[in-house]
Scaffold this active site. Structure first.
Site, PDB file in Angstrom:
ATOM      1  N   THR A   1       0.838  -1.195   0.000  1.00  0.00           N
ATOM      2  CA  THR A   1       0.000   0.000   0.000  1.00  0.00           C
ATOM      3  C   THR A   1       0.876   1.248   0.000  1.00  0.00           C
ATOM      4  OG1 THR A   1      -1.636  -1.181   1.318  1.00  0.00           O
ATOM      5  CG2 THR A   1      -1.833   1.202   1.258  1.00  0.00           C
ATOM      6  N   GLY A   2       0.405   2.290  -0.647  1.00  0.00           N
ATOM      7  CA  GLY A   2       1.102   3.560  -0.563  1.00  0.00           C
ATOM      8  C   GLY A   2       1.450   4.138  -1.914  1.00  0.00           C
TER       9      GLY A   2
ATOM     10  N   SER B   1       7.773   1.414   2.654  1.00  0.00           N
ATOM     11  CA  SER B   1       8.035   1.492   4.089  1.00  0.00           C
ATOM     12  C   SER B   1       8.166   2.957   4.467  1.00  0.00           C
ATOM     13  CB  SER B   1       9.309   0.734   4.457  1.00  0.00           C
ATOM     14  OG  SER B   1       9.472   0.653   5.858  1.00  0.00           O
TER      15      SER B   1
ATOM     16  N   ASP C   1       6.355  -3.932  -1.190  1.00  0.00           N
ATOM     17  CA  ASP C   1       5.645  -2.925  -0.404  1.00  0.00           C
ATOM     18  C   ASP C   1       6.547  -1.716  -0.227  1.00  0.00           C
ATOM     19  OD1 ASP C   1       3.662  -1.737   1.101  1.00  0.00           O
ATOM     20  OD2 ASP C   1       3.518  -3.351   2.576  1.00  0.00           O
TER      21      ASP C   1
ATOM     22  N   THR D   1       4.379   4.808  -3.348  1.00  0.00           N
ATOM     23  CA  THR D   1       5.417   4.117  -4.114  1.00  0.00           C
ATOM     24  C   THR D   1       4.865   2.846  -4.735  1.00  0.00           C
ATOM     25  OG1 THR D   1       7.048   4.970  -2.540  1.00  0.00           O
ATOM     26  CG2 THR D   1       7.790   3.265  -4.045  1.00  0.00           C
TER      27      THR D   1
ATOM     28  N   GLY E   1       2.856   1.333   8.320  1.00  0.00           N
ATOM     29  CA  GLY E   1       1.513   1.547   8.831  1.00  0.00           C
ATOM     30  C   GLY E   1       1.055   2.981   8.831  1.00  0.00           C
ATOM     31  N   GLY E   2       1.818   3.862   8.173  1.00  0.00           N
ATOM     32  CA  GLY E   2       1.412   5.256   8.122  1.00  0.00           C
ATOM     33  C   GLY E   2       0.063   5.454   7.452  1.00  0.00           C
TER      34      GLY E   2
ATOM     35  N   GLU F   1      -0.917  -5.578   6.387  1.00  0.00           N
ATOM     36  CA  GLU F   1       0.441  -5.559   5.848  1.00  0.00           C
ATOM     37  C   GLU F   1       1.319  -6.585   6.551  1.00  0.00           C
ATOM     38  OE1 GLU F   1       0.957  -0.954   4.298  1.00  0.00           O
ATOM     39  OE2 GLU F   1       1.532  -1.448   6.335  1.00  0.00           O
TER      40      GLU F   1
END
Length: 230
Positions: free
Chosen positions: A31-32, A90, A88, A34, A102-103, A110
């Site tokens: 997730t995110g 970070s 993923d 990037t 987990g931001g 995750e």
């Protein structure tokens, strides 16, 4: 660092990671921002190289929707065997490849995907690198029934807790829980803190990802891509 420059670095790291994905894999996708570039790169590989994956699992609806929009079928973690590779992002990565994640609030899923993966690659730009874990709030997902006691206990321990907020209300996770962000910086004795949190009643999961990551792909501002392998 300007956002356009940071996005360029993220895209380069994501494309490097996508080149390492092989047909027939069960792939975990994180997730995110990037990872969003990574998913785009996967779509190009599907269209241009005929990439065919046995299954894909994700850690968020955002990633799931993006993958499905590119023609990938997404499975549930419970419906697949062990994941061959998880890619993923970070929020922070220390010299020893331990991380804070987990931001975005998806730390529990995750971590579940991570512990069921044969190999884990994180893709980051150089702004996420730290010598010691810190520089970013450590998320702790807690049950509503015990959250007030958890908050008080964390405060007594000097961990500088703060409620994760969504506008003027407490942020609610996918599983209906709250997140307490610990602002202690640097993270004191990460393994000891992880053990403490693992044994605290009411804590569902935390964002310390220790001894999990196998490789980090780092995009540097000078245009170079660095591979750090544990």
């Amino acid at each position: 660092m300007a956002k356009t420059e940071q996005d360029r670095l993220k895209k380069e790291a994501a494309e490097k990671a996508a080149s390492m994905v092989k047909s027939g894999m069960i792939l975990g996708v994180g997730t995110g921002s990037t990872v969003a570039f990574f998913i785009d790169a996967l779509g190009k590989r599907k269209d241009n190289d005929g990439l065919k994956l046995k299954a894909i699992v994700t850690t968020s609806n955002r990633s799931k929707n993006q993958l499905e929009g590119l023609g990938f079928k997404v499975s549930e973690l419970a419906d697949v065997d062990q994941v061959d590779l998880t890619v993923d992002g970070s929020d922070r990565v220390a010299d020893n490849l331990d991380g804070i994640k987990g931001g975005g609030g998806a730390l529990t899923l995750e971590k579940n995907v991570a512990i069921n993966s044969k190999k884990i690659i994180w893709i980051v730009d150089e702004s996420k690198l730290v010598h010691r874990l810190g520089g970013f709030p450590l998320p702790v997902e807690v049950l509503p029934i015990s959250c007030e006691q958890n908050f008080k206990r964390f405060k007594q321990e000097g961990l500088k807790p703060q409620w994760r907020m969504d506008s003027d209300k407490r942020y609610i996770t996918h599983y209906g829980n709250y997140i307490i962000d610990l602002a202690a910086d640097p993270v004191p004795a990460p393994h000891g803190l992880a053990d403490y949190l693992d044994h605290t009643v009411g804590v569902v999961e935390h964002g310390l990802f220790l001894d999990m990551c196998d490789e980090v792909i780092i995009a540097h501002s000078d245009g170079t891509i660095e591979d750090k392998i544990k």
